[in-house]
Design an enzyme around this catalytic site. Structure first.
Site, PDB file in Angstrom:
ATOM      1  N   GLY A   1      17.513 -66.486 -39.624  1.00 40.66           N
ATOM      2  CA  GLY A   1      18.842 -65.878 -39.686  1.00 40.66           C
ATOM      3  C   GLY A   1      18.758 -64.437 -40.136  1.00 40.66           C
ATOM      4  CE1 TYR A   2      14.769 -62.777 -42.035  1.00 39.89           C
ATOM      5  CE2 TYR A   2      13.710 -60.869 -41.054  1.00 39.89           C
ATOM      6  CZ  TYR A   2      13.729 -61.869 -42.008  1.00 39.89           C
ATOM      7  OH  TYR A   2      12.715 -61.946 -42.924  1.00 39.89           O
TER       8      TYR A   2
ATOM      9  CD  GLU B   1       9.397 -61.919 -35.567  1.00 39.26           C
ATOM     10  OE1 GLU B   1      10.034 -62.250 -34.558  1.00 39.26           O
ATOM     11  OE2 GLU B   1       9.922 -61.406 -36.576  1.00 39.26           O
TER      12      GLU B   1
ATOM     13  CB  SER C   1      13.834 -52.182 -30.770  1.00 38.18           C
ATOM     14  OG  SER C   1      13.986 -51.039 -31.583  1.00 38.18           O
ATOM     15  CG  ASN C   2       8.330 -52.236 -28.200  1.00 37.40           C
ATOM     16  OD1 ASN C   2       8.322 -53.161 -29.021  1.00 37.40           O
ATOM     17  ND2 ASN C   2       7.708 -52.321 -27.032  1.00 37.40           N
ATOM     18  CD  GLU C   3      13.235 -48.453 -27.926  1.00 38.40           C
ATOM     19  OE1 GLU C   3      13.266 -48.373 -26.694  1.00 38.40           O
ATOM     20  OE2 GLU C   3      13.259 -49.552 -28.533  1.00 38.40           O
TER      21      GLU C   3
END
Length: 399
Positions: free
Chosen positions: A126-127, A244, A384-386
């Site tokens: 739950g993030y 993760e 995200s990769n950004e």
């Protein structure tokens, strides 16, 4: 770095391969999409590994880990990828488990770690929230202290497979007046059967039910479910995300994916010649293999660092970025190789009398489109990769 396996490591590979061949559930076969699996399917291999003592190879030995070297853990992942095994889900094994044994108290370790190892307890995360994804620190879900309980109210989204979950780990705001938003967040464990917890499905475009939104309305959670210190949850959240992101790289499965891609391209004909002999297509596959080899070495270095007691740092962001980019390129090339047979949902056609259906195209084309679309998410989840590029810039370049 010496990448040659020792005789002992080769013997370990033989042992692992034999164990998988003898014990991996035959009914799982070479699975397609995750939404085709039941709760029992997801847990079948996990339960077997729990009995063997191999379900949490990365954990310290005192908490049930195997004590394997980084090379052995790498071999283990390769052998499971070779058969496309349905591995233990990361929410317990790779995410909350390490947080509990690192920051939790002895009671929490005794209560939760055995169920994670055995696969008897299913966890969800739950993030993210509707207004707090990559900007996770802006989350609004609150946990207000009321005697020996927290009262939690809020909404979480993209809670993967929460429809099966027994427990969840949630980031909640416990101090709304903190100077920085990161300083007022706590990490709390929630029994998903608690009154006020409601899981609602988010149906995907392909009709699958993999993700959910989770509503928490006046959910009373014992204070003993707080992990670590109140308002220190951001520290634990970053620790979890580093673990993760390392796992998201998926090197072994991408290697297996490249092998399958080459098999497909060898069977697909273009102007009378196998697609794999087309210069431009072969160039793209070769470049993918080069990038994957570089990522593999980076992953081995990270595993070696963990074995030496160094937790995953900014290199986990590198693994996440390159791993997910490679996974996406792999599905793009597979889609290109399959061609028109990859048309979404065009897997079979009914006979004229409607009696049964016959497949359209080769078996390997059946899930190419769904896999391609599903893999678009990999560059977003886990941070995200950004965002990962910003982390690398700050932690490595000091900017």
């Amino acid at each position: 770095m010496n990448l040659d396996f020792t005789p002992e490591e080769q013997a370990f590979r033989d042992e692992v391969r034999a164990f998988i061949a003898e014990n991996y559930p035959k009914h799982l076969g070479d699975v397609g999409l995750r939404e085709d699996l039941s709760r029992e399917d997801f847990l079948a291999w996990h339960n077997i590994l729990g009995e063997k003592g191999w379900s949490v190879p990365a954990w310290p030995v005192e908490y049930g880990g195997t004590g394997w070297t980084p090379t052995q853990r790498y071999i283990w992942s390769e052998e499971n990828a070779r058969v496309n095994a349905v591995m233990p889900l990361p929410f317990g094994v790779s995410m909350v488990g390490p947080v509990i044994y690192t920051f939790g108290n002895e009671e929490q370790k005794a209560k939760h770690l055995p169920g994670i190892r055995s696969g008897d307890v299913w966890w969800c995360q739950g993030y993210s929230e509707p207004g707090a994804g990559s900007d996770l620190a802006s989350l609004k879900t609150t946990a207000v202290r009321d005697g020996d309980h927290y009262v939690i109210n809020g909404q979480k989204t993209w809670t993967t497979l929460a429809q099966y979950a027994d427990w969840g780990f949630f980031l909640c705001r416990t101090d709304t007046d903190a100077a920085k938003p990161q300083e007022g967040i706590s990490f709390i464990l929630v029994d998903m059967k608690t009154p006020g917890v409601e899981v609602k499905p988010i149906k995907l475009l392909d009709g699958g039910h993999e993700v959910n939104e989770t509503w928490l309305t006046d959910v009373r959670v014992p204070v003993e479910n707080l992990v670590g210190e109140e308002n220190k949850g951001w520290t634990y959240a970053k620790f979890l995300l580093a673990h993760e992101r390392s796992g998201i790289a998926g090197v072994a499965r991408s290697k297996r994916g490249v092998e399958k891609l080459r098999e497909i391209a060898a069977n697909e004909m273009v102007d009378g010649e196998p697609l794999i002999e087309d210069f431009e297509f072969a160039r793209k596959v070769s470049q993918l293999e080069i990038d994957l080899a570089a990522l593999e070495i980076t992953e081995l270095r990270t595993l070696a660092g963990e074995q030496a007691g160094k937790g995953p740092g900014p290199e986990s962001s590198i693994l996440k970025i390159k791993g997910t980019e490679i996974q996406q390129r792999l599905t793009e090339l597979t889609l290109e190789a399959v061609g028109s047979y990859a048309a979404p949902y065009y897997h079979s056609v009914a006979n004229d009398d409607g009696s049964n259906e016959y497949p359209v195209g080769p078996d390997y084309s059946a899930h190419a489109a769904e896999t391609y679309f599903n893999m678009r998410k990999t560059s977003i989840y886990g941070g995200s990769n950004e965002i990962q590029r910003n982390i690398i810039t700050k932690m490595i370049l000091g900017l």
